[in-house]
Write an enzyme that holds these catalytic residues in place. Structure first.
Site, PDB file in Angstrom:
ATOM      1  N   ASP A  30       0.838  -1.209   0.000  1.00  0.00           N
ATOM      2  CA  ASP A  30       0.000   0.000   0.000  1.00  0.00           C
ATOM      3  C   ASP A  30       0.867   1.250   0.000  1.00  0.00           C
ATOM      4  O   ASP A  30       2.001   1.236   0.477  1.00  0.00           O
ATOM      5  CB  ASP A  30      -0.924  -0.025   1.231  1.00  0.00           C
ATOM      6  CG  ASP A  30      -2.093   0.943   1.091  1.00  0.00           C
ATOM      7  OD1 ASP A  30      -2.359   1.411  -0.038  1.00  0.00           O
ATOM      8  OD2 ASP A  30      -2.728   1.237   2.114  1.00  0.00           O
ATOM      9  N   ASN A  71     -11.184  -2.843  -4.950  1.00  0.00           N
ATOM     10  CA  ASN A  71     -10.465  -1.835  -5.740  1.00  0.00           C
ATOM     11  C   ASN A  71     -11.165  -1.485  -7.063  1.00  0.00           C
ATOM     12  O   ASN A  71     -10.809  -0.503  -7.716  1.00  0.00           O
ATOM     13  CB  ASN A  71      -9.013  -2.270  -6.013  1.00  0.00           C
ATOM     14  CG  ASN A  71      -8.104  -2.144  -4.804  1.00  0.00           C
ATOM     15  OD1 ASN A  71      -7.197  -2.946  -4.587  1.00  0.00           O
ATOM     16  ND2 ASN A  71      -8.314  -1.114  -3.982  1.00  0.00           N
TER      17      ASN A  71
END
Ligand code: IPE
Ligand code: IPE
Ligand code: MG
Length: 262
Positions: free
Chosen positions: A28, A76
């Site tokens: 991330d 996502n």
């Protein structure tokens, strides 16, 4: 059924100081890495591929056997369409570019996740890479793409139900675990999340039950071998007890040691 001869990590206690066999990473912070440099978010994703390459190499050098990387979550898809499509293209391009090298290095490549939403072209590239590397045993690289821990548990439950003889009642942990998409691997010993957030974001929900968690503020494109070593060192300093007391764990380790040296 899975061919796994693995003991669930919730039962076996690895020695303190051992190198983690299986590392799972939430990569991330790509967007923030780019933003800091006044670059478009997707530039961070491109740079993230370099960190993937370096992390695979470092894990292999350190004797890790399984590396599982969260590349795209089932949530996502909620991102802007052009970012999603950039990520898909980047995945295809990187895989096409790297697959020969993965194979040369004895790496077995797998993808876990719901591939049904992906383009036929991407699925083809993934399947070809899995087939090409299927005989490799030196290292296991798994990419989680359109993956969600809840999806994984649900698809496993559906399969368990479908394959049960009528009238059977009990569902065991082993039967469920055998249908999860990571049925080929031991549960992760070490979980790393870069980018500063401290959450699981629907990654390997079932398997992370007793995994050691490591959160770092380092953004994924900046994650290097030093950052990996910090995570491994933090792991090595911990005592995994799986519900037991510290005394029980150390006397079991002492007994095992005495047996080894007898
Ligand atoms: C992780 O980086 C990559 C993917 C989720 C594909 P992000 O894109 O989430 O980066 P941040 O969290 O916005 O910085
Ligand atoms: C998690 O990152 C998924 C991947 C790294 C692929 P996100 O950046 O999407 O997670 P949230 O939404 O902040 O929890
Ligand atoms: Mg993020």
């Amino acid at each position: 059924m899975a061919d796994s001869g693995f003991t669930s990590s919730t039962q076996a206690v690895p020695a303190v100081g051992a190198v983690p066999r299986h590392i799972a990473i939430i990569m991330d912070g790509n967007g923030r890495w780019a933003k800091k440099r006044f670059m478009p978010r997707v530039a961070g994703h491109s740079r993230g591929v370099d960190s993937v390459r370096a992390t695979i190499r470092s894990c292999m050098e350190r004797g890790v056997e399984y590396l599982t990387l969260f590349a795209f979550s089932s949530e996502n898809w909620r991102r802007p369409a052009d970012e999603v499509s950039f990520l898909m293209q980047l995945f295809i391009k990187s895989l096409q570019k790297e697959v020969a090298r993965l194979h040369q290095n004895g790496i077995r490549f797998r993808v876990i996740g719901d591939l049904s939403r992906f383009d036929a072209g991407l699925v083809e590239v993934i399947k070809a890479a899995e087939v090409l590397t299927a005989g490799n045993t030196r290292f296991n690289l798994t990419i989680a793409a359109n993956y969600g821990g809840r999806w994984d548990i649900l698809q496993a439950v559906s399969r368990v139900i479908a394959s049960r003889p009528p009238g059977s009642s009990e569902v065991t942990e082993a039967a469920l675990a055998a249908e999860l998409s990571m049925n080929f691997a031991p549960e992760p010993d070490l979980f790393i999340r870069t980018g500063g957030e401290q959450r699981i974001s629907n990654f390997l929900l079932w398997q992370l039950a007793y995994t050691e968690l490591h959160f770092t503020d380092t953004l994924w494109p900046d994650f290097d071998s030093k950052a990996l070593d910090l995570a491994i060192a933090s792991y090595q300093g911990r005592e995994r007890r799986f519900g037991r007391t510290s005394d029980q764990v150390s006397s079991a380790a002492g007994a095992a040691n005495a047996e080894r040296h007898a």
